[in-house]
Design an enzyme around this catalytic site. Sequence first.
Site, mmCIF file in Angstrom:
data_model
loop_
_atom_site.group_PDB
_atom_site.id
_atom_site.type_symbol
_atom_site.label_atom_id
_atom_site.label_comp_id
_atom_site.label_asym_id
_atom_site.label_seq_id
_atom_site.Cartn_x
_atom_site.Cartn_y
_atom_site.Cartn_z
ATOM 1 N N GLY A 43 0.779 -1.246 0.000
ATOM 2 C CA GLY A 43 0.000 0.000 0.000
ATOM 3 C C GLY A 43 0.803 1.285 0.000
ATOM 4 N N GLU A 98 3.435 4.215 6.096
ATOM 5 C CA GLU A 98 2.237 3.389 5.869
ATOM 6 C C GLU A 98 1.242 4.138 4.995
ATOM 7 O OE1 GLU A 98 0.672 0.847 5.575
ATOM 8 O OE2 GLU A 98 0.316 -0.300 7.379
ATOM 9 N N ASP A 102 -5.706 1.938 10.468
ATOM 10 C CA ASP A 102 -7.110 1.591 10.658
ATOM 11 C C ASP A 102 -7.272 1.116 12.104
ATOM 12 O OD1 ASP A 102 -9.743 1.005 9.784
ATOM 13 O OD2 ASP A 102 -9.200 -1.016 9.214
ATOM 14 N N SER A 103 -7.191 -0.182 12.355
ATOM 15 C CA SER A 103 -7.251 -0.679 13.737
ATOM 16 C C SER A 103 -5.975 -0.318 14.503
ATOM 17 C CB SER A 103 -7.439 -2.200 13.749
ATOM 18 O OG SER A 103 -6.271 -2.833 13.269
ATOM 19 N N GLY A 104 -4.870 -0.144 13.774
ATOM 20 C CA GLY A 104 -3.583 0.135 14.406
ATOM 21 C C GLY A 104 -2.784 -1.130 14.689
ATOM 22 N N LEU A 107 0.662 -1.488 12.596
ATOM 23 C CA LEU A 107 1.742 -0.597 13.014
ATOM 24 C C LEU A 107 2.204 -0.860 14.435
ATOM 25 C CD1 LEU A 107 0.828 2.752 11.307
ATOM 26 C CD2 LEU A 107 2.837 1.329 10.927
ATOM 27 N N LYS A 130 -7.737 6.541 10.019
ATOM 28 C CA LYS A 130 -9.156 6.387 10.362
ATOM 29 C C LYS A 130 -9.245 6.230 11.877
ATOM 30 C CE LYS A 130 -10.149 3.035 7.118
ATOM 31 N NZ LYS A 130 -10.988 2.107 6.330
ATOM 32 N N ASP A 158 -5.718 -0.607 -1.955
ATOM 33 C CA ASP A 158 -6.403 -1.550 -2.830
ATOM 34 C C ASP A 158 -7.676 -2.102 -2.212
ATOM 35 O OD1 ASP A 158 -5.024 -3.160 -0.811
ATOM 36 O OD2 ASP A 158 -5.644 -4.872 -2.030
#
Length: 181
Positions: A43, A98, A102-104, A107, A130, A158
Amino acid sequence: MTKYVKEVLISREEIDQMCQRLGNQISHDYEGREVTLIGVLKGAYVFMADLARYLTIPCRVDFMSVSSYGSGTRSSGVVRITKDLDTDITGCDIIIVEDIVDSGLTLNHLRQLLGTRKPASIAICTAFDKPQRRKVNVKVEYIGLKIPDAFIVGYGLDYDGRYRNLPDVSILGDDGQGGSK
Ligand code: IMP
Ligand code: MG
């Protein structure tokens, strides 16, 4: 069900401004040092290329590949390294690059893992965030743009391997909502 690109959320121009701002900020914060950018494949490949060209400090690049998603739009919570770094990062100032947090989970895992290799410092730079969907509290030093809870594609992001090449960021909708393929 077929997914369709529904509407443009972030234009190419906004993305370019975002990259320039982040590049300036990082160049300022790391003045006099060299950074190692670590792109999270696949990504981050588009964002990292743009970001790197806005840096005015010396930099090296390397890539890692992790897999936390199947072909759907929700995190499985499982992070697996499918390609490791080629270089030794001991003593380096590293910035993990990155596409989106999102959820983390991804990372959080990467930050811990790369920390064990004794870099001089670690920071995270993400193009998009997010925050509403966070499951773990991970420190993200550089955030391009915060976005609402929607599944986005384009600019490296994607759905099922597709749409990464779209130059701007669009929201993905379900079939029959009037968008174009
Ligand atoms: P996290 O571990 O839940 O933070 O997920 C991060 C990864 O999920 C990102 O690197 C993306 O590959 C993927 N992802 C999360 N949200 C989106 C999205 O809206 N579009 C495309 N990929 C996403
Ligand atoms: Mg990713």
